[in-house]
Design a protein around this motif. Structure first.
Motif, PDB file in Angstrom:
ATOM      1  N   TYR A 119       0.825  -1.208   0.000  1.00  0.00           N
ATOM      2  CA  TYR A 119       0.000   0.000   0.000  1.00  0.00           C
ATOM      3  C   TYR A 119       0.854   1.250   0.000  1.00  0.00           C
ATOM      4  O   TYR A 119       0.619   2.198  -0.743  1.00  0.00           O
ATOM      5  N   GLU A 173       2.287   2.087  -3.422  1.00  0.00           N
ATOM      6  CA  GLU A 173       1.307   2.588  -4.385  1.00  0.00           C
ATOM      7  C   GLU A 173       0.828   3.986  -3.998  1.00  0.00           C
ATOM      8  O   GLU A 173       0.597   4.832  -4.861  1.00  0.00           O
ATOM      9  N   ILE A 174       0.680   4.191  -2.705  1.00  0.00           N
ATOM     10  CA  ILE A 174       0.193   5.499  -2.239  1.00  0.00           C
ATOM     11  C   ILE A 174       1.192   6.603  -2.601  1.00  0.00           C
ATOM     12  O   ILE A 174       0.823   7.617  -3.185  1.00  0.00           O
ATOM     13  N   LYS A 231       1.167   7.876  -6.092  1.00  0.00           N
ATOM     14  CA  LYS A 231      -0.020   8.562  -6.573  1.00  0.00           C
ATOM     15  C   LYS A 231      -0.362   9.828  -5.800  1.00  0.00           C
ATOM     16  O   LYS A 231      -1.427  10.411  -6.017  1.00  0.00           O
ATOM     17  N   LYS A 267      -4.440  18.045  -0.605  1.00  0.00           N
ATOM     18  CA  LYS A 267      -5.696  17.818   0.104  1.00  0.00           C
ATOM     19  C   LYS A 267      -5.966  16.345   0.402  1.00  0.00           C
ATOM     20  O   LYS A 267      -7.036  15.983   0.893  1.00  0.00           O
ATOM     21  N   ALA A 268      -5.013  15.483   0.030  1.00  0.00           N
ATOM     22  CA  ALA A 268      -5.214  14.046   0.261  1.00  0.00           C
ATOM     23  C   ALA A 268      -4.606  13.633   1.590  1.00  0.00           C
ATOM     24  O   ALA A 268      -3.505  14.066   1.936  1.00  0.00           O
ATOM     25  N   GLU A 269      -5.340  12.812   2.323  1.00  0.00           N
ATOM     26  CA  GLU A 269      -4.859  12.362   3.624  1.00  0.00           C
ATOM     27  C   GLU A 269      -5.124  10.872   3.801  1.00  0.00           C
ATOM     28  O   GLU A 269      -6.272  10.433   3.753  1.00  0.00           O
ATOM     29  N   PHE A 270      -4.048  10.120   3.973  1.00  0.00           N
ATOM     30  CA  PHE A 270      -4.165   8.688   4.222  1.00  0.00           C
ATOM     31  C   PHE A 270      -3.877   8.400   5.684  1.00  0.00           C
ATOM     32  O   PHE A 270      -2.919   8.931   6.240  1.00  0.00           O
ATOM     33  N   ASN A 271      -4.696   7.553   6.307  1.00  0.00           N
ATOM     34  CA  ASN A 271      -4.429   7.052   7.653  1.00  0.00           C
ATOM     35  C   ASN A 271      -4.120   5.576   7.534  1.00  0.00           C
ATOM     36  O   ASN A 271      -4.983   4.795   7.129  1.00  0.00           O
ATOM     37  N   LEU A 272      -2.910   5.203   7.874  1.00  0.00           N
ATOM     38  CA  LEU A 272      -2.546   3.789   7.729  1.00  0.00           C
ATOM     39  C   LEU A 272      -2.211   3.187   9.088  1.00  0.00           C
ATOM     40  O   LEU A 272      -1.655   3.858   9.961  1.00  0.00           O
ATOM     41  N   ASN A 273      -2.556   1.912   9.241  1.00  0.00           N
ATOM     42  CA  ASN A 273      -2.166   1.184  10.439  1.00  0.00           C
ATOM     43  C   ASN A 273      -0.733   0.700  10.262  1.00  0.00           C
ATOM     44  O   ASN A 273      -0.442  -0.058   9.349  1.00  0.00           O
TER      45      ASN A 273
END
Lengths: 379, 379
Positions: A81, A84-85, A88, A110-116
């Motif tokens: 992940y 790929e993140i 992009k 403006k993109a925000e990912f929260n990953l474990n």
């Protein structure tokens, strides 16, 4: 941990360490990439326990700020992940921020990912490699040494030692050998004089060399190579590439190479390669992709193959020189094409000692490269 | 049969007709390419009985001699071998010569192939297409019509008619529609006025249109289109492309498209596409690649998705205009990305009639293209 980083550097480093990450690992945390932020910069690590790759992104390079560290720390993120993140993300700057221990926020525009994430403490330590047996090679030469030998390693696990390339250092000369017992590739290179070049004899997994080759660039930048009993380490600018070595003794292949020949033929390498390629079009179906090679009158070589159902093909090539006995021999088209592609220079000399004996191919006026092939009985 | 031909023309023609040849045919001779030499030139034919492609290479083009016919005749050669052989021939001129009935010799330079051929009389006849319902379109427009609709055909054979694209002609307008019952793509185009444009309603297999698209070039060259009950024929310069049509009635889809909307949103197409692409990175694992789309304050749209194990992602996009009711809706990221890629122009208008009803996407100021998507229940 909190830092912001130029996306391009992050993408490149992730791509490099991904070459060591396997989705089929038995150690779950190795499906992740370890990220460590210190005052000096950010270090990414990927590993499948055979190969480990560490890529360092410095805070600053050539006066350009690449990373801004706000808070040091470390985390492991799912490689699939994360890679790929980052590719992009919308903006040139990426912010990576650990919140609540293992919750990681990746922000860009403006993109925000929260990953474990996973605890970086659980990630295996990289092997410790004592800096004793060290020598160096230019990156482009190293890449060539790999290209000219690694294709000939065995793909079968019957004799695991043959899945690696044998590297021997003697008298300031590196000798790389690979064989799958049907053909052999050999390449020697002088190591530039330094105070103490170590003697060594190791076997490096073919897979490791293939992955290393993808990271090496075609520059003359020096790559430092450190060998221990069980590990080899390649040190490039900002990248460390570790590979385990194969256990066991590599067979002595020196006796395989004939010391004399009965027929010597000089041919244009490209012409021969293309003729073999054409002949193999019909040979693929039949007996294991075997083509026939025979001398006919006036310095001409005939390449042919036939397949009763489909048809046959013959082609004549003008040789620059045929010395010695007449010859009719059959061999694997694939092995011959692999060997010819691994040889640089326009012309090759092929030295035969009869239709049943191994023959070898060398560039004209260059003894450092040698490709040996065992013929197939058909005549 | 005996002729010599410029290799480039032969390679191109073989490549074109190969698009119709399938290795999984139940009619053995259709694994071959039919070659016919006449005084006018050489015609190659490939077919899988659904699609047939005929490519003609004239003896002469623009004063340049392309083929020299020595003896007329015909033969069928194994497509797989023949196509690989011609690509790899050494010289610019190829000679093809039938010896002993079905033995074919292919010569180029010093290379000589002998292939076993099949009797061309056994090759099925191409469909006879009466030249009655004829109209024409520029190649680039035709290619666009295909690109903007064919992706939406069904890949399941449950309702075979939905694996095709419905082409309707009414009042000099061509209307192309494809749907897999979860989404629908629709594209209209005016047919340039001619004396008599036929009315028609046919269903063309998606696979045929995909193959045709690979042959079409991006020029404004006119393609003549001939429709009969069971066949459609596309006539390009020197290439004939036949496809069978699908049997059965295409469903009436006009009622699916809402005639009014409760929420209209104007967005930049690329920005939306990239945001959906990022959100789908985490959605792929979970519930069928579904992303959420909701209006929030001040003309802002939020795209989000979450996957309990991996994490979540949210992104805000500034809309140019939001008219009507607030909205929270979920849909397949893949369908939305497919639809956005099929729409030309920088901005799109999305028209919703509630979270449970199909919504549609159109380029701003262009009513000819319409993409409809059924939402997924999650809110």
């Amino acid at each position: 941990m909190k830092f912001s980083i130029q996306k391009d550097y992050l993408v490149q480093a992730v791509q490099d360490v991904m070459k060591a990450v396997s989705s089929r690992t038995t150690i779950p945390i190795l499906t992740g990439i370890k990220i460590v932020a210190t005052d000096e910069g950010v270090t990414l690590t990927g590993s499948d326990s055979d190969i480990s790759i560490e890529s360092f992104i410095p805070v600053e390079e050539a006066g350009d700020e690449i990373v801004e560290i706000e808070r040091k720390g470390s985390i492991v993120l799912q490689a699939r992940y994360f890679s790929e993140i980052v590719k992009k993300l919308p903006q040139d700057i990426v912010e990576i921020d650990i919140q609540n221990q293992l919750q990681v926020v990746i922000r860009s525009g403006k993109a925000e990912f929260n990953l474990n994430g996973l605890d970086a403490e659980e990630y295996p330590q990289l092997p410790q490699v004592a800096e004793e047996n060290v020598f160096s090679l230019p990156a482009d030469l190293l890449k060539n040494l790999i290209r000219q030998t690694v294709f000939a390693v065995s793909t079968s696990e019957t004799r695991p030692i043959l899945t690696g390339v044998n590297w021997k250092i003697e008298n300031s000369e590196l000798h790389c050998i690979a064989t799958d017992s049907h053909r052999l590739a050999s390449r020697k290179a002088l190591i530039a004089a330094s105070s103490s070049i170590p003697e060594a004899n190791v076997v490096i997994p073919g897979k490791s060399l293939n992955e290393l080759s993808k990271i090496l660039d075609d520059t003359t930048d020096s790559v430092e190579i450190v060998m221990t009993e069980q590990q080899i380490l390649f040190k490039m600018k900002n990248i460390l590439f570790f590979s385990r070595l194969l256990d066991g003794n590599y067979p002595d292949t020196s006796r395989l190479i004939p010391s004399e020949s009965k027929t010597d033929i000089l041919l244009n390498s490209k012409e021969l390669l293309h003729a073999i390629d054409r002949a193999s079009l019909l040979a693929r179906e039949g007996r294991n992709n075997v083509v026939k090679f025979s001398t006919i009158e006036q310095g001409i070589v005939e390449i042919s193959s036939d397949s009763p159902e489909i048809g046959k093909v013959t082609e004549e090539i003008q040789s620059e020189l045929i010395e010695g006995e007449e010859l009719k021999i059959s061999f694997s088209a694939k092995y011959m094409m692999d060997a010819l592609k691994a040889i640089d220079g326009p012309d090759v000399r092929i030295s035969f000692t009869g239709a049943m004996r191994p023959f070898f191919i060398q560039p004209v006026d260059d003894e450092k490269t040698l490709q040996l092939i065992l013929p197939v009985r058909t005549y």
